[in-house]
Design a protein around this motif. Structure first.
Motif, PDB file in Angstrom:
ATOM      1  N   GLY A 146       0.809  -1.211   0.000  1.00  0.00           N
ATOM      2  CA  GLY A 146       0.000   0.000   0.000  1.00  0.00           C
ATOM      3  C   GLY A 146       0.846   1.266   0.000  1.00  0.00           C
ATOM      4  N   LEU A 147       1.931   1.271   0.783  1.00  0.00           N
ATOM      5  CA  LEU A 147       2.825   2.428   0.809  1.00  0.00           C
ATOM      6  C   LEU A 147       3.465   2.666  -0.547  1.00  0.00           C
ATOM      7  N   MET A 148       3.818   1.590  -1.222  1.00  0.00           N
ATOM      8  CA  MET A 148       4.414   1.726  -2.550  1.00  0.00           C
ATOM      9  C   MET A 148       3.418   2.357  -3.523  1.00  0.00           C
ATOM     10  N   MET A 149       2.150   1.924  -3.464  1.00  0.00           N
ATOM     11  CA  MET A 149       1.132   2.460  -4.357  1.00  0.00           C
ATOM     12  C   MET A 149       0.856   3.933  -4.055  1.00  0.00           C
ATOM     13  N   VAL A 150       0.784   4.286  -2.773  1.00  0.00           N
ATOM     14  CA  VAL A 150       0.543   5.683  -2.401  1.00  0.00           C
ATOM     15  C   VAL A 150       1.705   6.568  -2.850  1.00  0.00           C
ATOM     16  N   THR A 151       2.934   6.067  -2.686  1.00  0.00           N
ATOM     17  CA  THR A 151       4.115   6.826  -3.123  1.00  0.00           C
ATOM     18  C   THR A 151       4.091   7.045  -4.628  1.00  0.00           C
ATOM     19  N   LEU A 152       3.779   5.996  -5.367  1.00  0.00           N
ATOM     20  CA  LEU A 152       3.733   6.111  -6.827  1.00  0.00           C
ATOM     21  C   LEU A 152       2.674   7.117  -7.263  1.00  0.00           C
ATOM     22  N   MET A 153       1.491   7.038  -6.670  1.00  0.00           N
ATOM     23  CA  MET A 153       0.414   7.956  -7.033  1.00  0.00           C
ATOM     24  C   MET A 153       0.769   9.394  -6.672  1.00  0.00           C
ATOM     25  N   THR A 154       1.458   9.592  -5.536  1.00  0.00           N
ATOM     26  CA  THR A 154       1.850  10.943  -5.125  1.00  0.00           C
ATOM     27  C   THR A 154       2.876  11.532  -6.079  1.00  0.00           C
ATOM     28  N   VAL A 155       3.882  10.732  -6.436  1.00  0.00           N
ATOM     29  CA  VAL A 155       4.934  11.214  -7.341  1.00  0.00           C
ATOM     30  C   VAL A 155       4.358  11.564  -8.702  1.00  0.00           C
ATOM     31  N   VAL A 156       3.536  10.666  -9.238  1.00  0.00           N
ATOM     32  CA  VAL A 156       2.945  10.912 -10.551  1.00  0.00           C
ATOM     33  C   VAL A 156       1.995  12.101 -10.500  1.00  0.00           C
TER      34      VAL A 156
END
Length: 265
Positions: free
Chosen positions: A249-259
């Protein structure tokens, strides 16, 4: 407050099936499976145990490959769709919607019928006998199959906004189609492409039923590993599974935030 009373059933459902399980998962990820004591061992074990981060790497690899191929396939299919009549476009997008939702066990069963050890296509075409559906290649094929129609659903509305006048104006100014796509079409479609990529990435990383139905535990994927820890193939370690789910979940949130930040810039 009266106007919010009608939202109480929705809020109750969200709390019961989303918020409460999420809280229990977060709490459980910091508890020992045997003693229940508070610890960060579940997280440190992920980095020290090669079996766990290998599952993460395998899921990341097959997801990235299927995302790129699915996105390219969706772009090509949308370009072809725009050359057809409106009625034909509606029919094909309807089929794409069905294909995007045709996943899990039914999808795996369909591929087994077609390309399994005694599949219809293998019996009709002996050249396919060497293809192993229950391997990385077979799993990748099924991933790409449901990624392409899902990508079409999100890219098609944006690509319909591309005006023919833009291409005609570019051609009038003496540019070729490659320059038009690089300088006009792709910058216009960039937000939709980024959003679609995130959705395809989340869809690929979260796939469990199709992968498990085809390969079982033979292919070490993150979702399969989480399920085996929770259900207990040998013995259950639900708190370790919770830690893996939190990291995912943290990986997905990080990816969505960066993008998302890149898209705003």
């Amino acid at each position: 407050m009266k106007k919010y009373v009608g939202l109480l059933p929705l809020i109750s459902l969200l709390a019961a099936f989303l918020i409460v399980p999420l809280l229990f998962m977060l709490i459980g990820s910091f508890q020992n499976d045997q003693t229940g004591a508070w610890t960060i061992t579940n997280y440190t074990e992920f980095f020290s145990n090669s079996y766990y981060y290998q599952a993460f790497f395998n899921s990341l690899l097959i997801t990235l490959v299927s995302c790129v191929l699915g996105l390219l396939g969706a772009i090509v299919l949308c370009i072809c769709l725009l050359q057809l009549s409106e009625k034909t476009q509606e029919k094909i997008t309807f089929v794409s919607n069905l294909a995007a939702n045709f996943a899990g066990i039914p999808l795996a069963f369909s591929f087994i019928i077609l390309l399994g050890n005694a599949g219809v296509l293998k019996l009709m075409m002996p050249s396919l006998q060497a293809f192993d559906l229950y391997s990385w290649w077979g799993l990748g094929l099924t991933y790409v199959y449901f990624q392409i129609p899902l990508g079409v659903l999100f890219l098609y509305p944006s690509m319909r906004e591309l005006k023919k006048e833009w291409a005609e104006a570019a051609a009038t100014l003496g540019t070729d189609s490659f320059y038009y796509w690089r300088k006009v079409a792709l910058p216009f479609l960039r937000p939709s492409l980024l959003t679609t990529f995130i959705i395809l990435f989340a869809n690929g990383m979260g796939t469990y039923e199709t992968a498990y139905a085809l390969t079982g535990s033979n292919v070490n994927l993150l979702t399969v590993r989480i399920a085996s820890l929770v259900s207990g193939d040998v013995f259950a370690k639900p708190n370790m599974g919770s830690a893996l789910a939190v990291l995912f979940g943290l990986m997905m949130v990080t990816l969505m935030t960066v993008v998302g930040r890149r898209e705003k810039k």
